[in-house]
Design a protein around this motif. Structure first.
Motif, mmCIF file in Angstrom:
data_model
loop_
_atom_site.group_PDB
_atom_site.id
_atom_site.type_symbol
_atom_site.label_atom_id
_atom_site.label_comp_id
_atom_site.label_asym_id
_atom_site.label_seq_id
_atom_site.Cartn_x
_atom_site.Cartn_y
_atom_site.Cartn_z
ATOM 1 N N ILE A 37 0.066 3.068 -56.452
ATOM 2 C CA ILE A 37 1.492 2.917 -55.884
ATOM 3 C C ILE A 37 1.717 4.420 -55.288
ATOM 4 O O ILE A 37 1.101 5.764 -55.685
ATOM 5 C CB ILE A 37 2.910 3.749 -56.829
ATOM 6 C CG1 ILE A 37 2.749 2.593 -57.288
ATOM 7 C CG2 ILE A 37 4.048 3.589 -56.026
ATOM 8 C CD1 ILE A 37 4.027 1.928 -57.998
ATOM 9 N N TRP A 53 2.710 0.000 -51.501
ATOM 10 C CA TRP A 53 1.546 0.092 -52.980
ATOM 11 C C TRP A 53 0.521 -0.589 -52.221
ATOM 12 O O TRP A 53 -0.039 -0.938 -51.209
ATOM 13 C CB TRP A 53 1.860 -1.968 -53.390
ATOM 14 C CG TRP A 53 2.737 -2.461 -54.158
ATOM 15 C CD1 TRP A 53 4.016 -2.120 -53.599
ATOM 16 C CD2 TRP A 53 3.378 -1.882 -55.292
ATOM 17 N NE1 TRP A 53 4.918 -2.748 -55.047
ATOM 18 C CE2 TRP A 53 4.170 -2.564 -55.813
ATOM 19 C CE3 TRP A 53 2.285 -1.969 -56.846
ATOM 20 C CZ2 TRP A 53 5.459 -2.702 -56.750
ATOM 21 C CZ3 TRP A 53 2.388 -1.932 -58.010
ATOM 22 C CH2 TRP A 53 3.794 -2.450 -58.283
ATOM 23 N N SER A 59 5.845 -5.923 -55.189
ATOM 24 C CA SER A 59 3.510 -6.074 -55.142
ATOM 25 C C SER A 59 2.084 -7.350 -54.814
ATOM 26 O O SER A 59 3.250 -8.122 -53.948
ATOM 27 C CB SER A 59 3.810 -5.950 -56.700
ATOM 28 O OG SER A 59 3.451 -7.599 -57.607
ATOM 29 N N PRO A 93 8.136 4.345 -51.653
ATOM 30 C CA PRO A 93 7.274 4.026 -52.079
ATOM 31 C C PRO A 93 5.851 2.415 -51.162
ATOM 32 O O PRO A 93 6.945 2.053 -50.922
ATOM 33 C CB PRO A 93 7.983 3.448 -53.131
ATOM 34 C CG PRO A 93 9.069 2.433 -52.937
ATOM 35 C CD PRO A 93 9.628 3.953 -52.165
#
Length: 206
Positions: free
Chosen positions: A98, A91, A42, A89
């Motif tokens: 997401i 961020w 993240s 995925p």
């Protein structure tokens, strides 16, 4: 890399997710999940998002991490109950969204999910970016540095993108598109002539 560039997270085949401190060379287990893949740190360094097939489908999971000690403190599913597969995925720069590839049946699409910044649990339903009907798909999204757009690859028909000035030659090829989230404005940024393989996969990164 972690946001502070002091460590990396990686998959050890069959042995879960691990973090490596680049200064000391010491490695720490983040998760013993042998089905883990595609870890992404993240922006604030406090969470690691990853894909796990531990329950059969590919689902999004998140690990809470102390960025100073590299100790994992909790692990939970983000979209465990989703009937679709979630992969690739990414961020948003502020950590509030997401983007990921969501596959239901045989057709992948790009979806965007608002999440709570503290828990990384859904703050609403995942929203699939619009695609035209027919044999089109979209995959491997990456947020722009300002978080306003997502780049991905797709074989969407030429007619769906009126901003395009390039003639599409082969819809079996994947091109790179930029999708502005606020108004669904789509722009193709590669031409068929940019790709040398057929069929091809074009993976975009900012």
């Amino acid at each position: 890399f972690s946001p502070d560039r002091r460590s990396i997270v990686f998959v050890r085949p069959g042995a879960g997710l691990w973090a490596l401190d680049l200064a000391s060379g010491a490695s720490t287990m983040f998760s013993a999940d042998a089905a883990a893949s595609e870890p992404v740190w993240s922006p604030d360094g406090r969470h690691v998002l990853f894909v796990s097939s531990r329950d059969g489908d590919d689902d999004l999971w998140v690990i809470d991490v102390d960025p100073l000690t590299l100790v994992a403190t909790a692990e939970r599913a983000v979209l465990e109950t989703s009937p679709a597969d979630e992969q690739s995925p990414d961020w948003s720069p502020d950590g509030a969204r997401i983007a990921f590839t969501q596959t239901m049946g045989a057709t992948p699409r790009v979806a965007v999910l608002d999440v709570d910044a503290a828990t990384i649990l859904p703050a609403g339903a995942a929203t699939g970016l619009p695609l035209p009907p027919g044999n089109s798909d979209a995959a491997r999204p990456h947020f722009a540095p300002d978080g306003a757009s997502v780049a991905y690859d797709s074989n969407r028909p030429e007619a769906y993108t009126p901003l395009d000035t390039m003639v599409r030659v082969d819809t079996s090829l994947q091109d790179v598109y930029v999708h502005r989230i606020s108004d669904d404005l789509v722009r193709r940024v590669t031409a068929d002539s940019d790709l040398t393989r057929a069929p091809a996969t074009a993976s975009a990164a900012w």
